[in-house]
Design a protein around this motif. Structure first.
Motif, PDB file in Angstrom:
ATOM      1  N   SER A  75       0.835  -1.202   0.000  1.00 53.61           N
ATOM      2  CA  SER A  75       0.000   0.000   0.000  1.00 53.61           C
ATOM      3  C   SER A  75       0.873   1.257   0.000  1.00 53.61           C
ATOM      4  N   GLU A  76       1.924   1.250   0.822  1.00 55.14           N
ATOM      5  CA  GLU A  76       2.829   2.393   0.858  1.00 55.14           C
ATOM      6  C   GLU A  76       3.608   2.530  -0.451  1.00 55.14           C
ATOM      7  N   MET A  77       3.930   1.403  -1.079  1.00 58.23           N
ATOM      8  CA  MET A  77       4.615   1.456  -2.375  1.00 58.23           C
ATOM      9  C   MET A  77       3.705   2.118  -3.411  1.00 58.23           C
ATOM     10  N   GLU A  78       2.424   1.804  -3.369  1.00 58.63           N
ATOM     11  CA  GLU A  78       1.482   2.444  -4.294  1.00 58.63           C
ATOM     12  C   GLU A  78       1.465   3.957  -4.082  1.00 58.63           C
ATOM     13  N   GLN A  79       1.515   4.393  -2.815  1.00 60.49           N
ATOM     14  CA  GLN A  79       1.554   5.835  -2.522  1.00 60.49           C
ATOM     15  C   GLN A  79       2.809   6.464  -3.124  1.00 60.49           C
ATOM     16  N   LEU A  80       3.937   5.800  -2.965  1.00 60.61           N
ATOM     17  CA  LEU A  80       5.193   6.323  -3.517  1.00 60.61           C
ATOM     18  C   LEU A  80       5.131   6.406  -5.036  1.00 60.61           C
ATOM     19  N   GLN A  81       4.554   5.401  -5.666  1.00 58.59           N
ATOM     20  CA  GLN A  81       4.465   5.409  -7.123  1.00 58.59           C
ATOM     21  C   GLN A  81       3.552   6.527  -7.618  1.00 58.59           C
ATOM     22  N   LYS A  82       2.490   6.821  -6.867  1.00 59.28           N
ATOM     23  CA  LYS A  82       1.626   7.954  -7.228  1.00 59.28           C
ATOM     24  C   LYS A  82       2.394   9.259  -7.072  1.00 59.28           C
ATOM     25  N   MET A  83       3.201   9.367  -6.023  1.00 58.62           N
ATOM     26  CA  MET A  83       4.004  10.569  -5.812  1.00 58.62           C
ATOM     27  C   MET A  83       5.033  10.733  -6.919  1.00 58.62           C
ATOM     28  N   GLU A  84       5.542   9.619  -7.419  1.00 57.65           N
ATOM     29  CA  GLU A  84       6.562   9.672  -8.464  1.00 57.65           C
ATOM     30  C   GLU A  84       6.030  10.386  -9.702  1.00 57.65           C
ATOM     31  N   ALA A  85       4.767  10.185 -10.006  1.00 59.35           N
ATOM     32  CA  ALA A  85       4.162  10.819 -11.175  1.00 59.35           C
ATOM     33  C   ALA A  85       4.075  12.336 -10.994  1.00 59.35           C
ATOM     34  N   ASN A  86       4.117  12.799  -9.737  1.00 56.88           N
ATOM     35  CA  ASN A  86       3.967  14.224  -9.448  1.00 56.88           C
ATOM     36  C   ASN A  86       5.173  14.748  -8.664  1.00 56.88           C
ATOM     37  N   SER A  87       6.345  14.172  -8.910  1.00 54.14           N
ATOM     38  CA  SER A  87       7.517  14.469  -8.072  1.00 54.14           C
ATOM     39  C   SER A  87       8.065  15.879  -8.240  1.00 54.14           C
ATOM     40  N   ILE A  88       7.694  16.583  -9.303  1.00 52.46           N
ATOM     41  CA  ILE A  88       8.223  17.934  -9.477  1.00 52.46           C
ATOM     42  C   ILE A  88       7.302  18.998  -8.871  1.00 52.46           C
ATOM     43  N   ALA A  89       6.237  18.586  -8.228  1.00 56.29           N
ATOM     44  CA  ALA A  89       5.351  19.553  -7.574  1.00 56.29           C
ATOM     45  C   ALA A  89       6.137  20.302  -6.501  1.00 56.29           C
ATOM     46  N   THR A  90       5.827  21.569  -6.364  1.00 57.74           N
ATOM     47  CA  THR A  90       6.469  22.367  -5.320  1.00 57.74           C
ATOM     48  C   THR A  90       5.450  22.650  -4.231  1.00 57.74           C
ATOM     49  N   TYR A  91       5.948  22.834  -3.032  1.00 60.44           N
ATOM     50  CA  TYR A  91       5.082  23.031  -1.878  1.00 60.44           C
ATOM     51  C   TYR A  91       5.543  24.251  -1.102  1.00 60.44           C
ATOM     52  N   ALA A  92       4.587  25.017  -0.626  1.00 62.94           N
ATOM     53  CA  ALA A  92       4.895  26.172   0.216  1.00 62.94           C
ATOM     54  C   ALA A  92       4.744  25.819   1.688  1.00 62.94           C
ATOM     55  N   ASP A  93       3.988  24.747   1.954  1.00 64.46           N
ATOM     56  CA  ASP A  93       3.770  24.344   3.338  1.00 64.46           C
ATOM     57  C   ASP A  93       3.902  22.827   3.465  1.00 64.46           C
ATOM     58  N   ALA A  94       4.027  22.376   4.709  1.00 59.37           N
ATOM     59  CA  ALA A  94       4.198  20.947   4.970  1.00 59.37           C
ATOM     60  C   ALA A  94       2.934  20.198   4.559  1.00 59.37           C
ATOM     61  N   ALA A  95       3.084  19.325   3.576  1.00 57.26           N
ATOM     62  CA  ALA A  95       1.978  18.541   3.025  1.00 57.26           C
ATOM     63  C   ALA A  95       2.555  17.245   2.466  1.00 57.26           C
ATOM     64  N   PRO A  96       1.703  16.235   2.242  1.00 59.15           N
ATOM     65  CA  PRO A  96       2.203  14.995   1.645  1.00 59.15           C
ATOM     66  C   PRO A  96       2.932  15.271   0.324  1.00 59.15           C
ATOM     67  N   GLY A  97       4.137  14.728   0.203  1.00 54.77           N
ATOM     68  CA  GLY A  97       4.965  14.927  -0.976  1.00 54.77           C
ATOM     69  C   GLY A  97       6.022  16.004  -0.788  1.00 54.77           C
ATOM     70  N   ALA A  98       5.911  16.773   0.275  1.00 53.25           N
ATOM     71  CA  ALA A  98       6.856  17.871   0.509  1.00 53.25           C
ATOM     72  C   ALA A  98       8.096  17.386   1.255  1.00 53.25           C
ATOM     73  N   VAL A  99       9.155  18.151   1.106  1.00 49.42           N
ATOM     74  CA  VAL A  99      10.366  17.995   1.902  1.00 49.42           C
ATOM     75  C   VAL A  99      10.364  19.164   2.884  1.00 49.42           C
ATOM     76  N   VAL A 100      10.499  18.862   4.163  1.00 49.18           N
ATOM     77  CA  VAL A 100      10.476  19.892   5.201  1.00 49.18           C
ATOM     78  C   VAL A 100      11.848  19.898   5.881  1.00 49.18           C
ATOM     79  N   VAL A 101      12.569  20.995   5.704  1.00 51.19           N
ATOM     80  CA  VAL A 101      13.896  21.155   6.283  1.00 51.19           C
ATOM     81  C   VAL A 101      13.739  21.907   7.596  1.00 51.19           C
ATOM     82  N   THR A 102      14.196  21.300   8.696  1.00 54.10           N
ATOM     83  CA  THR A 102      14.111  21.953  10.004  1.00 54.10           C
ATOM     84  C   THR A 102      15.506  22.072  10.611  1.00 54.10           C
ATOM     85  N   ASN A 103      15.554  22.741  11.738  1.00 49.08           N
ATOM     86  CA  ASN A 103      16.818  22.869  12.467  1.00 49.08           C
ATOM     87  C   ASN A 103      17.277  21.532  13.049  1.00 49.08           C
ATOM     88  N   LEU A 104      16.383  20.551  13.119  1.00 43.28           N
ATOM     89  CA  LEU A 104      16.715  19.268  13.736  1.00 43.28           C
ATOM     90  C   LEU A 104      16.699  18.091  12.766  1.00 43.28           C
TER      91      LEU A 104
END
Length: 158
Positions: A75-104
Motif C-alpha cells: 500500500s505504501e509502495m502504491e503511494q510512492l508510485q503515485k508521488m513519483e508521477a507528481n515528483s516535481i510539484a512544489t510546496y509552500a507548506d508541509a503537506a504529503p509529498g513535501a520535503v520539510v527542512v528543520t533545524n533538527l
C-alpha cells in the motif's frame, strides 16, 4: 542557495531512495513468507499432537502477521508510485509529498522509513498519518512547531 531545479532533482532522488527501500522491505516480507511456507508441513498424521498443533498455530500467526506487513508495505509502495508521477510539484507548506527542512532534521512526507541517505545528506521519511506530520502540517518556512516537547524551526519547504 539551492535552486528549484536542484530541489526538484533532490526530491526525485529521495523518492527513488524511498521506493528502493520500500521494494527491499517488500522483498524481505516475500522471502520470509516463502521460507515459512517452505519449511512447514503437517508431518506424520499419527504423531500429530497438541504440541505440534500449537506450534503450527504459532507459525500461522507469524505468517498472518508477515502477510499484514506485506499488504501495508505494498500500500505504501502504491503511494510512492503515485508521488513519483507528481515528483516535481512544489510546496509552500508541509503537506504529503513535501520535503520539510528543520533545524533538527529534514523530513520527506511520504511513507514512514528509517533514516536514509541521498547525495550525502540524511533524511527521514514520515507518513502523512504520523503524529509528527500532524504537528507540522500546513506550516511554512520560518514557522515553528512542537512535537513531544521538542520545538522544530522550519527552514525550508519544497
Amino acid at each position: 542557495m539551492t535552486t528549484e531545479t536542484d530541489k526538484n532533482a533532490l526530491k526525485a532522488h529521495m523518492l527513488h531512495a524511498c521506493i528502493d527501500k520500500q521494494q527491499a522491505l517488500i522483498d524481505d516480507f516475500k522471502t520470509r513468507i516463502h521460507a515459512l511456507l517452505e519449511n512447514e508441513g503437517l508431518g506424520n498424521e499419527e504423531e500429530y499432537d497438541n504440541t505440534e498443533r500449537s506450534y503450527l498455530q504459532q507459525r500461522m500467526d507469524e505468517l498472518n502477521g508477515i502477510e499484514e506487513g506485506l499488504t501495508f508495505a505494498n500500500s505504501e509502495m502504491e503511494q510512492l508510485q503515485k508521488m513519483e508521477a507528481n515528483s516535481i510539484a512544489t510546496y509552500a507548506d508541509a503537506a504529503p509529498g513535501a520535503v520539510v527542512v528543520t533545524n533538527l532534521g529534514t523530513f520527506f512526507i511520504a511513507v514512514s522509513t528509517e533514516r536514509f541517505e541521498v547525495d550525502d545528506q540524511t533524511f527521514i521519511g514520515i507518513s502523512a498519518k504520523s503524529p509528527l506530520f500532524f504537528s507540522m502540517r500546513g506550516k511554512k518556512a520560518g514557522e515553528k512547531f512542537s512535537y513531544h516537547g521538542i520545538t522544530y524551526a522550519i527552514r525550508d519547504v519544497f
